[in-house]
Design an enzyme around this catalytic site. Sequence first.
Site, PDB file in Angstrom:
ATOM      1  N   CYS A 153      41.737  38.893 -18.964  1.00  0.00           N
ATOM      2  CA  CYS A 153      41.216  38.737 -20.323  1.00  0.00           C
ATOM      3  C   CYS A 153      42.442  38.702 -21.222  1.00  0.00           C
ATOM      4  O   CYS A 153      43.332  39.563 -21.100  1.00  0.00           O
ATOM      5  CB  CYS A 153      40.307  39.899 -20.693  1.00  0.00           C
ATOM      6  SG  CYS A 153      39.869  39.942 -22.452  1.00  0.00           S
ATOM      7  N   CYS A 190      40.855  31.971 -23.315  1.00  0.00           N
ATOM      8  CA  CYS A 190      39.795  32.966 -23.110  1.00  0.00           C
ATOM      9  C   CYS A 190      39.234  32.768 -21.706  1.00  0.00           C
ATOM     10  O   CYS A 190      38.704  31.699 -21.390  1.00  0.00           O
ATOM     11  CB  CYS A 190      38.692  32.740 -24.143  1.00  0.00           C
ATOM     12  SG  CYS A 190      37.258  33.802 -23.909  1.00  0.00           S
TER      13      CYS A 190
HETATM   14  N1  DGL Z   1      39.754  37.128 -24.710  1.00  0.00           N
HETATM   15  C1  DGL Z   1      38.595  36.889 -23.932  1.00  0.00           C
HETATM   16  C2  DGL Z   1      38.934  36.639 -22.461  1.00  0.00           C
HETATM   17  O1  DGL Z   1      40.040  36.242 -22.127  1.00  0.00           O
HETATM   18  C3  DGL Z   1      37.356  37.708 -23.999  1.00  0.00           C
HETATM   19  C4  DGL Z   1      37.016  38.777 -24.922  1.00  0.00           C
HETATM   20  C5  DGL Z   1      35.534  38.740 -25.276  1.00  0.00           C
HETATM   21  O2  DGL Z   1      35.213  38.003 -26.207  1.00  0.00           O
HETATM   22  O3  DGL Z   1      34.723  39.414 -24.601  1.00  0.00           O
HETATM   23  O4  DGL Z   1      38.116  36.775 -21.613  1.00  0.00           O
END
Ligand code: DGL
Length: 265
Positions: free
Chosen positions: A192, A75
Site C-alpha cells: 500500500c 494505489c
Molecule cells: N494507497 C492505497 C494503496 O496503495 C490505499 C489506501 C486506501 O485507500 O485504502 O493501496
Amino acid sequence: MPTRPTILVFDSGLGGLTVLREIVKALPHAHYVYVADDAFFPYGHHSEDAIIARVVPLIGELIAAHAPDLVVIACNTASTLVMSHLRSAYTAPFVGTVPAIKPACANSRTKRVSVLGTKGTVKREYTQALIRDFAQGCEVTLVGSPDLASLAESALNGVEVSDTAIEAELAPCFVGAGDDASARTDTVVLACTHYPLLMDRLVRLAPWPVDWIDPAPAIARRVVDLLGRTEGEAGDAGAEMIFTSGRPHGLSATLTPFFGGRVPK
Ligand code: DGL
C-alpha cells in the site's frame, strides 16, 4: 514524447506521494499533477465493483482535463483491479502499482515473506495469482490491514498517531520464533503506497529487523522506460495537487519535499 511531459499520479489519498517523490527524482523537469481521491478514501473499505465504477470514469475526466502523457495509478487497492479496464478505455500509457511479491520472494533467505496491504488488496485474485506464480517456495503471509492507510494519512496531516495503533496493524506480519532468525519472517512487502509514509516508525516498532520492500523506485524506473529521459530545468515545470473533495490542500510545507522542492498549486 514532449520535452516536458505531464505525468498524472493518482491515489485514493496521500499515499501516492511516496511514488511521486521517486518519479520526481528520476524526472525532475516533468510537469506533475497529483490527484488524491479523498472524497472516496479509503479504497480498502470499498467493494471491487464500487472501485471500478469510481476510478474508471474519474480517470477519464482527469485525462480530458489535464492531457497527461502518462498516468500512474499509485494505489495497490485500485491497480490490482482497474488496469485492464483503464487500458481498454483510454489510449494514454498507464503504470500501476501492485504488490512486489516477486522481488520479495527472490530476496528472502528464510523463505518467509509477509505482504502488508489493505484488506481489499490482499483478497484480490490478482494478488493470489502473483503468489501462485512468484512465491518461489516461500511461505507468503497476507496481512490485510484495516486502518494503517488512515493512520499514515493522519500522521502526514499532523495528527498524533500512537505506537500502539501502528503496532497492532504490524504484528501479524511477523511470523515465526523471534529468537530463531533462520525461521522467521525476514521480508515485508509494503503493498500500500501509504505505508512508506510511516517508514521510520515501522522500522522502530518491528519486533525484529526485516527487509521492507517498497516498489516506488521500480515504478519510477518503469516511467522513465516509457517516457525516456528528457532534459530541462525543474524550476520551470509547475506542479498541481488536486483533492476530489475540493478541499484546499493547505499542506504546502509538508508536500513540497514530495514534489522535489516545488510548491504545488
Ligand atoms: N494507497 C492505497 C494503496 O496503495 C490505499 C489506501 C486506501 O485507500 O485504502 O493501496
